[in-house]
Design an enzyme around this catalytic site. Sequence first.
Site, PDB file in Angstrom:
ATOM      1  N   CYS A 242     -16.378  -8.929   5.083  1.00 36.50           N
ATOM      2  CA  CYS A 242     -16.302  -9.265   6.504  1.00 36.50           C
ATOM      3  C   CYS A 242     -16.792  -8.061   7.292  1.00 36.50           C
ATOM      4  CB  CYS A 242     -14.874  -9.657   6.895  1.00 36.50           C
ATOM      5  SG  CYS A 242     -13.778  -8.260   7.220  1.00 36.50           S
TER       6      CYS A 242
ATOM      7  N   CYS B  12      -7.584 -11.369   0.654  1.00 33.52           N
ATOM      8  CA  CYS B  12      -7.667 -10.830   2.010  1.00 33.52           C
ATOM      9  C   CYS B  12      -7.853 -11.962   3.011  1.00 33.52           C
ATOM     10  CB  CYS B  12      -8.825  -9.833   2.127  1.00 33.52           C
ATOM     11  SG  CYS B  12      -9.019  -9.183   3.803  1.00 33.52           S
TER      12      CYS B  12
ATOM     13  N   CYS C 255     -14.172  -2.083   5.739  1.00 28.88           N
ATOM     14  CA  CYS C 255     -13.207  -1.288   4.969  1.00 28.88           C
ATOM     15  C   CYS C 255     -13.872  -0.409   3.913  1.00 28.88           C
ATOM     16  CB  CYS C 255     -12.170  -2.191   4.332  1.00 28.88           C
ATOM     17  SG  CYS C 255     -11.050  -2.954   5.535  1.00 28.88           S
TER      18      CYS C 255
ATOM     19  N   ARG D 272       0.850  -1.195   0.000  1.00 30.80           N
ATOM     20  CA  ARG D 272       0.000   0.000   0.000  1.00 30.80           C
ATOM     21  C   ARG D 272       0.886   1.246   0.000  1.00 30.80           C
ATOM     22  NH1 ARG D 272      -3.794  -0.372   4.720  1.00 30.80           N
ATOM     23  NH2 ARG D 272      -4.863  -1.854   3.362  1.00 30.80           N
TER      24      ARG D 272
ATOM     25  N   ARG E  68      -2.196   6.179   9.940  1.00 30.46           N
ATOM     26  CA  ARG E  68      -2.108   5.752   8.545  1.00 30.46           C
ATOM     27  C   ARG E  68      -2.292   6.942   7.602  1.00 30.46           C
ATOM     28  NH1 ARG E  68      -4.748  -0.318   8.249  1.00 30.46           N
ATOM     29  NH2 ARG E  68      -3.502  -1.242   9.935  1.00 30.46           N
TER      30      ARG E  68
ATOM     31  N   CYS F 116     -15.028  -3.704  -0.878  1.00 20.11           N
ATOM     32  CA  CYS F 116     -13.645  -3.982  -0.476  1.00 20.11           C
ATOM     33  C   CYS F 116     -13.088  -5.113  -1.348  1.00 20.11           C
ATOM     34  CB  CYS F 116     -13.601  -4.364   0.999  1.00 20.11           C
ATOM     35  SG  CYS F 116     -14.307  -5.996   1.339  1.00 20.11           S
TER      36      CYS F 116
ATOM     37  N   LYS G  86      -4.412   0.473  14.688  1.00 17.77           N
ATOM     38  CA  LYS G  86      -4.354   1.458  13.595  1.00 17.77           C
ATOM     39  C   LYS G  86      -5.081   2.735  14.006  1.00 17.77           C
ATOM     40  CE  LYS G  86      -8.329  -0.812  11.430  1.00 17.77           C
ATOM     41  NZ  LYS G  86      -8.792  -1.591  10.267  1.00 17.77           N
TER      42      LYS G  86
ATOM     43  N   LYS H 157      -6.682   6.487  12.274  1.00 15.07           N
ATOM     44  CA  LYS H 157      -7.065   7.116  11.012  1.00 15.07           C
ATOM     45  C   LYS H 157      -7.470   8.569  11.226  1.00 15.07           C
ATOM     46  CE  LYS H 157      -8.540   2.693   9.084  1.00 15.07           C
ATOM     47  NZ  LYS H 157      -9.622   1.919   8.430  1.00 15.07           N
TER      48      LYS H 157
END
Length: 566
Positions: free
Chosen positions: A469, A429, A473, A74, A143, A423, A206, A208
């Site tokens: 899931c 994934c 995302c 990424r 991120r 996603c 994470k 954001k």
Amino acid sequence: MSSQSKVSKVESIKLASRNLRGPVDLELNNPSDHFSEEGYQILKFHGIYQQDDRDVRKARKAQGLGPDYSFMIRVAIPGGVLQPEQYLALDRLADQLGNATLRITTRQAIQFHGVRKGGLKPLIQVLNQHLLTSLSACGDVVRNVVACPAPFSDRQRAEISQYAKALSDRLKPRSRAYYEIWLDGEKAASLEEVEPLYGQAYLPRKFKIAFAFPGDNCVDVYTQDIGIVPWLEKDELKGFTLLVGGGLGQSHGAKDTHPVLAKPLTTIKPEQLFEVVEAIVRVQRDHGRRDERKLARMKYLVEAWGLERFKTEVEHYVGYSLPEAQPLTWQCADDHLGWHEQGNGQLFFGLFVENGRVKDHLRVAIREVVKRLNPEIRLTPQQNILFTNIQPGDQATLEAILREHGVELPGRIPLVVQQAMACPALPTCGLAITESERVMPQVIREIDTLLSRLDLQTGPIPHVRMTGCPNGCARPYTAEIGLVGRSLNSYTIYLGGSPLGDRLGEVYLDNVKREDIAARLEPALMAYRQQRRENESFGEFCHRVGIEFIREQIGASVEDQPSAAG
């Protein structure tokens, strides 16, 4: 680091990593086609996910073979801004080291898929040559910083873009590990490096951050750990309103995990932005949970403490009181597709990219536009592309290039398709329960057929988002229609999110088979057609009448109703 005595396995791996070096530095050049679990966890901080092709797992296992490993890289692109030569470099890398596609993410980043272990270092070295990096695009750090990509040429937009880039630079890890491992940089004289913001264990999870433009919520600002909204008076930047504690991930069957929208914390002066944001990050660093990763996001700390206690702690870190937050209002959350005047005599054009996947004829068309017209590229939080700084005389040329390669222009694409997101999910994934990107084109066109049959293609068109899931995302929980992977070929349907992104949807139906999604939506959309108010969106209608009322519309006749694809 928090005072909790028990820490998760990942916390121990981070502490033992020598500031994000090991064991990646030791395993990169060994003959294995993959990294150990410890190496994989540290790879994330370098912007890399280790994956395998789940479509062939069983067949390979039957042959006595291990997983077919590859890597996703990424590229962190603050605000989604790319110079033309940078985009062309990424495009070349997709052929040379990836799977011939680029993937635009919902955080304005670019992902390469299908990269083999031996291609990791060469790819990152080319990124660096073009002033790009994958550092901290993943992992337990701040991120990629997101910002409204619209390139209108007013001073306020330019200021906000500069703040987003500067904040991103300030929040990068200070470890030299990335430069040593991937760029053959000189090794640090001492491994006792100081991470002044993150500490030796980095963040619990994470983190954001996104900048919205006042009135324009194209970045889904309420879904962020920190949402930043400029406060303007008479076109002057007076400050920033900060929202805290948003996040969408959850786990099926775990009642203590759930999506949360960010809450207004304060409105501060521009010169306070960096220190207050860093203070919020430090509060999460020191007090976020490190014993249970599914509860480690800052949203759970804000919930556990309450907003007032959280604000008091931030004030303790900065050393002064924070004022109340200014109220926010929103007019739109669109993705700036089609033609727009920038305000400086130039134009920009927003191009729809289905599910963010740039491949085949679309990739060739975008490459030709960039080569011939030399536009700056802006990636959007809804996975699309803006070509900016277009001369009015080149408008017809751009459209001709796209038509020549069979690329549909905005306005000719059904709006429900154009507004949809999914996603990546299967086959790579590791968290995916079921399909998303690969089936969304069919599902969304079944919904479009249903809307057409119900005469609902005029007026507000619902936003539909799908994930494989519950991690969210593609931000399904703020969508008017959210489709969340529940089990193999089965989804939970959420309804009632706001088209402005400031309200969560609620569960409508659980365990709906993919081929039944459109039929199961039909009773709700029929009720909307019959009872909606003037200019009322589907999400607003669902919120007004309530999910229970909509469930009552299903009745016993749903099995007898034709599917949208029929």
